[in-house]
Design a protein around this motif. Sequence first.
Motif, PDB file in Angstrom:
ATOM      1  N   SER A 170      38.807  35.484  35.842  1.00 34.31           N
ATOM      2  CA  SER A 170      40.199  35.467  36.297  1.00 34.31           C
ATOM      3  C   SER A 170      40.561  36.656  37.180  1.00 34.31           C
ATOM      4  CB  SER A 170      41.150  35.367  35.106  1.00 34.31           C
ATOM      5  OG  SER A 170      40.862  36.382  34.188  1.00 34.31           O
ATOM      6  N   LEU A 171      39.783  37.729  37.127  1.00 37.73           N
ATOM      7  CA  LEU A 171      40.091  38.877  37.994  1.00 37.73           C
ATOM      8  C   LEU A 171      39.401  38.695  39.334  1.00 37.73           C
ATOM      9  CD1 LEU A 171      39.850  41.996  35.642  1.00 37.73           C
ATOM     10  CD2 LEU A 171      41.903  41.035  36.719  1.00 37.73           C
ATOM     11  N   ILE A 172      40.198  38.623  40.379  1.00 35.61           N
ATOM     12  CA  ILE A 172      39.697  38.201  41.686  1.00 35.61           C
ATOM     13  C   ILE A 172      40.098  39.197  42.768  1.00 35.61           C
ATOM     14  CG2 ILE A 172      39.833  36.379  43.457  1.00 35.61           C
ATOM     15  CD1 ILE A 172      38.462  35.375  40.910  1.00 35.61           C
ATOM     16  N   GLN A 173      39.147  39.470  43.652  1.00 36.55           N
ATOM     17  CA  GLN A 173      39.409  40.320  44.814  1.00 36.55           C
ATOM     18  C   GLN A 173      38.844  39.621  46.045  1.00 36.55           C
ATOM     19  OE1 GLN A 173      37.592  44.211  44.513  1.00 36.55           O
ATOM     20  NE2 GLN A 173      38.455  44.927  46.450  1.00 36.55           N
ATOM     21  N   GLY A 174      39.587  39.640  47.124  1.00 38.87           N
ATOM     22  CA  GLY A 174      39.049  39.040  48.348  1.00 38.87           C
ATOM     23  C   GLY A 174      40.143  38.610  49.304  1.00 38.87           C
ATOM     24  N   TYR A 175      39.694  38.158  50.481  1.00 37.73           N
ATOM     25  CA  TYR A 175      40.630  37.785  51.542  1.00 37.73           C
ATOM     26  C   TYR A 175      41.571  36.662  51.100  1.00 37.73           C
ATOM     27  CZ  TYR A 175      37.480  40.409  54.691  1.00 37.73           C
ATOM     28  OH  TYR A 175      36.726  41.375  55.298  1.00 37.73           O
ATOM     29  N   PHE A 176      41.156  35.844  50.111  1.00 35.53           N
ATOM     30  CA  PHE A 176      42.048  34.782  49.641  1.00 35.53           C
ATOM     31  C   PHE A 176      43.411  35.368  49.265  1.00 35.53           C
ATOM     32  CE2 PHE A 176      43.978  32.301  46.182  1.00 35.53           C
ATOM     33  CZ  PHE A 176      44.179  31.105  46.867  1.00 35.53           C
TER      34      PHE A 176
END
Length: 275
Positions: free
Chosen positions: A249-255
């Motif tokens: 659930s922990l997300i990093q990125g251009y999204f």
Amino acid sequence: AKRTGRLKTVVFDEEHERSVRQTALIERSLRSADLEAEFFLTFQPIVDSHQDRTMLLECLARWQSPTLGFVSPGQFIVVAEQSGFISTLTPVLLEKALRAAKQWPEEVGISFNLSGHDIVAPEKVLNLIAILMRSGISPRRVEFEVTETAIMMNLDQALANLHLLKNTGARISLDDFGTGYSSLSQIQKLPLDKIKVDGSFVRDLESNEASRKIVSSVSALSRDLALACVVEGVETREQLDILQGIGCSLIQGYFYSKPMREADVGAFLDQQDVT
Ligand code: C2E
Ligand code: CA
Ligand code: CA
Ligand code: CA
């Protein structure tokens, strides 16, 4: 064939020479740079995707050189590491990061990259800790990202120094997980709080079952070790859906966002309605 061979050698020599010159140029420009003025940080959110809420901002260095123009961290960090100059740069960047964090809500932390050189000598780590303490920012809001490669440069020193950092209340996360060479058994010796799954596993998540399996086993591993897990480099809704299905659930990125200028972070956080 002989001619081509010679030609190739010449081209290679020229390219090699150019890259040696470029490295020397970057190194010289680094040494004479006004670190306070030429370097700045950008900030990329690490988001709890179930709540659409930014938990942390990763601090990513940028260099606008008056002579070389914009130099990417992919270029200058490597040179700074090889020349040892990184240990002059890191404290300056940490001060900038903490100054920026002061303007943001208490619930939002920062995640700061350290190089191998930064964690070998205890006096350098103590200097970073002193900067952290002087800043007035609670160490609980701060994470330090280190790679396996950086730790393995000198495992014993790195371990001792990571413990020093942890004793302040700051957290440690293992960056670029899956790209290094260290074994899983070594991971459990490290005082970690979090694993960051490298973006290279995300790129072909939709088409490649092996990548899905790798990410899902890393996610399971982190759960077993009671570590948090961030997946980096997430660019699309489809990738996010797959990752949520896997339990990440922990997300990093251009999204969610590209790294932002400091001036843009406030508006980004407001729009998420952080309470
Ligand atoms: P990293 O720590 O793995 O940082 C993640 C890199 O991936 C960043 O590149 C970020 O802009 C990029 N990225 C984030 N989301 C996406 C995405 O969705 N797709 C793609 N294609 N890329 C994404 P950046 O900012 O160019 O930094 C490159 C590397 O330079 C960093 O990799 C880190 O190893 C190093 N670096 C940057 N700032 C610092 C610093 O202050 N100190 C140290 N020691 N290293 C730094
Ligand atoms: Ca990082
Ligand atoms: Ca990374
Ligand atoms: Ca990296």
